[in-house]
Design a protein around this motif. Structure first.
Motif, PDB file in Angstrom:
ATOM      1  N   GLY A  34      61.087  -9.451  34.187  1.00  0.00           N
ATOM      2  CA  GLY A  34      61.205  -8.745  35.451  1.00  0.00           C
ATOM      3  C   GLY A  34      62.092  -9.471  36.439  1.00  0.00           C
ATOM      4  O   GLY A  34      62.308 -10.685  36.339  1.00  0.00           O
ATOM      5  N   GLU A  48      59.172  -5.678  43.163  1.00  0.00           N
ATOM      6  CA  GLU A  48      59.836  -5.530  41.869  1.00  0.00           C
ATOM      7  C   GLU A  48      60.641  -4.231  41.824  1.00  0.00           C
ATOM      8  O   GLU A  48      60.358  -3.285  42.554  1.00  0.00           O
ATOM      9  CB  GLU A  48      58.785  -5.542  40.746  1.00  0.00           C
ATOM     10  N   TRP A 105      62.818  -0.943  36.608  1.00  0.00           N
ATOM     11  CA  TRP A 105      62.364  -1.862  35.561  1.00  0.00           C
ATOM     12  C   TRP A 105      60.902  -1.592  35.225  1.00  0.00           C
ATOM     13  O   TRP A 105      60.513  -1.594  34.058  1.00  0.00           O
ATOM     14  CB  TRP A 105      62.539  -3.310  36.016  1.00  0.00           C
ATOM     15  N   LEU A 106      60.083  -1.350  36.250  1.00  0.00           N
ATOM     16  CA  LEU A 106      58.660  -1.065  36.018  1.00  0.00           C
ATOM     17  C   LEU A 106      58.491   0.218  35.210  1.00  0.00           C
ATOM     18  O   LEU A 106      57.679   0.277  34.275  1.00  0.00           O
ATOM     19  CB  LEU A 106      57.932  -0.946  37.358  1.00  0.00           C
TER      20      LEU A 106
END
Length: 466
Positions: free
Chosen positions: A80, A196, A200-201
């Motif tokens: 991450g 974040e 990406w999550l």
């Protein structure tokens, strides 16, 4: 798959804060790589460094950037963006502090290598995080600001170095190195608490976390069903591996991003690391005035980036990069006249080169983040950075040798040849990505990220002539 809530969001205070926090890494890169060029004068006198020692110290950070970009880009895609976002800044603080107490050449080389690794890691971390948070219509400009901050850092280093040397003499070189730790600590504090990347999550199937991140950053509650659709689309796409960067269309994109980047910074890094020595070869080395000359050139580099920041989102990426490279060759060819050139001509040529370089400069991190999908985006950015540093490290190591054996004129002509290669690479391989979502720009030609036939035309890149 894109997330409309992010792609179409209005520019907000969060985007601006994130941009400046991400820009802190390139700022430190420019500062740390330039301050060593000023400090080397005092270091050489006190520690009796040879030309070879100076070359090793100057190139060590660039080798570290190569290793850091190559390795930590892949780590960032796996763990991450947020997880790595502050760790690398902590390393910069520690490495800069330890440099103050170093006494041997090998110690400086090791510490500069470690600092370079942290900088190399920050490039794919910060640029991918910013690219995945900002709206489409502002992406080129905001990513370009990250590159612009490099020149601001370089200019700041030369000004700080000049002031310290004028007040305390060349013996203040340790304080010059210590100043990097203070700046790194400030930027580290600025980055604390950054959320974040939702993209990406979603790519990892963590839709609930993505929903919370968007709510926290943008103040918008996105229906979980919308994120589940995005997640399903991401999961349906074939997961690319590092080896895919070296096959087919991705290989061409990898080579393009790495080679144009390398041709841009090889002459530039040599100029910044040994800027005072280069200006001295042209007769501009009285006292510490060469540091002010280097600072002036850095400021002109910043000015050159400003129009390019607007043009990349208005005119497009491809025409900006091709025309810029073509015109950058001219002043370097003129500088091939060597030390016999009038001082005014030298200054004009350096400033002209700096102004024209704004095009490829602001695209150094835009292209790698737009041409590759989420699960290998940071990896691709790291690989591009690593390729660029092969030439930068070689150029930085060989520049003082070239100055002493070949002379300033021939050295500048070599720089012109490298720049010409950058133009050829851009003409052959530069794609147009202006105004498109990351899902569209990263798709392979003839195939969309969603994989549907109806969306296939969106995945094709226009390649207008420059």
């Amino acid at each position: 798959m894109s997330i409309p809530a992010i792609d179409e969001a209005p520019l907000s205070g969060f985007h601006r804060k994130l941009t400046w926090a991400c820009a802190g890494g390139p700022f430190l890169d420019g500062y740390l790589l330039s301050i060593i060029g000023v400090a080397l004068v005092g270091m050489s006198n006190e520690l009796q460094l040879t030309t070879g020692d100076e070359s090793l110290i100057g190139a060590a950070a660039l080798v570290g950037i190569f290793v850091g970009g190559l390795f930590f880009g892949a780590v960032t895609d796996k763990l991450g963006r947020e997880a790595m976002y502050t760790v690398d800044l902590a390393v910069l603080v520690g490495g800069s502090l330890l440099s103050v107490f170093a006494t041997e050449t090998w110690q400086f080389v090791v510490l500069r290598f470690v600092l370079g690794m942290a900088i190399g890691a920050d490039y794919p971390i910060a640029t991918s995080l910013l690219a995945e948070w900002v709206p489409n219509r502002h992406r080129g400009r905001l990513l370009g600001i990250l590159t612009l901050s490099w020149y601001v850092g370089a200019a700041a280093a030369y000004v700080v170095g000049y002031v310290m040397a004028e007040i305390g003499g060349d013996g203040t070189w340790r304080w010059m190195l210590a100043s990097g730790a203070v700046l790194s600590a400030v930027i580290l504090l600025l980055r604390v608490g950054t959320p974040e990347s939702p993209l990406w999550l979603v790519n990892k199937g963590r839709t609930a976390d993505a929903q919370k991140a968007i709510q926290r950053a943008l103040g918008r509650t996105i229906p979980i069903d919308e994120l589940l659709v995005a997640s399903a689309a991401e999961q349906s796409v074939e997961k690319n591996q590092i080896r895919d960067l070296f096959e087919g269309t991705y290989l061409r994109r990898t080579l393009f991003c790495g080679l144009f980047y390398m041709c841009q910074i090889t002459p530039m890094f040599a100029l910044y690391t040994f800027g005072p020595a280069i200006l001295d070869s042209f007769g501009l080395g009285e006292g510490h005035t060469s540091n002010l000359g280097s600072a002036l050139i850095s400021i002109v580099f910043v000015l050159g980036c400003l129009p390019a920041l607007r043009l990349v989102d208005r005119v497009g990426r491809r025409p900006v990069i091709t025309w810029s490279f073509a015109l950058m060759v001219v002043p370097l060819v003129v500088l091939g006249g060597g030390s016999s050139l009038p001082i005014g001509v030298v200054i004009v040529c350096f400033c002209t080169y700096a102004l024209l370089s704004g095009g490829p400069t602001v695209l150094e991190w835009t292209y790698p983040n737009e041409l590759f999908p989420t699960n290998i985006r940071a990896t691709a950015g790291g690989v591009a950075t690593s390729i660029s540093r092969i030439g930068a490290a070689a150029g930085t190591y060989l520049l003082p040798i070239s100055l002493s054996r070949l002379g300033i004129g021939t050295t500048m002509l070599i720089g012109a040849g490298i720049t010409l290669v950058g133009w050829l690479v851009s003409v052959a391989w530069a794609e147009e990505t202006k105004g498109r979502t990351l899902a569209e720009t990263s798709a392979l030609p003839g195939r969309s990220r969603q994989g549907s036939e109806a969306d296939a035309p969106q995945a094709k890149f226009a390649r207008p002539t420059p």
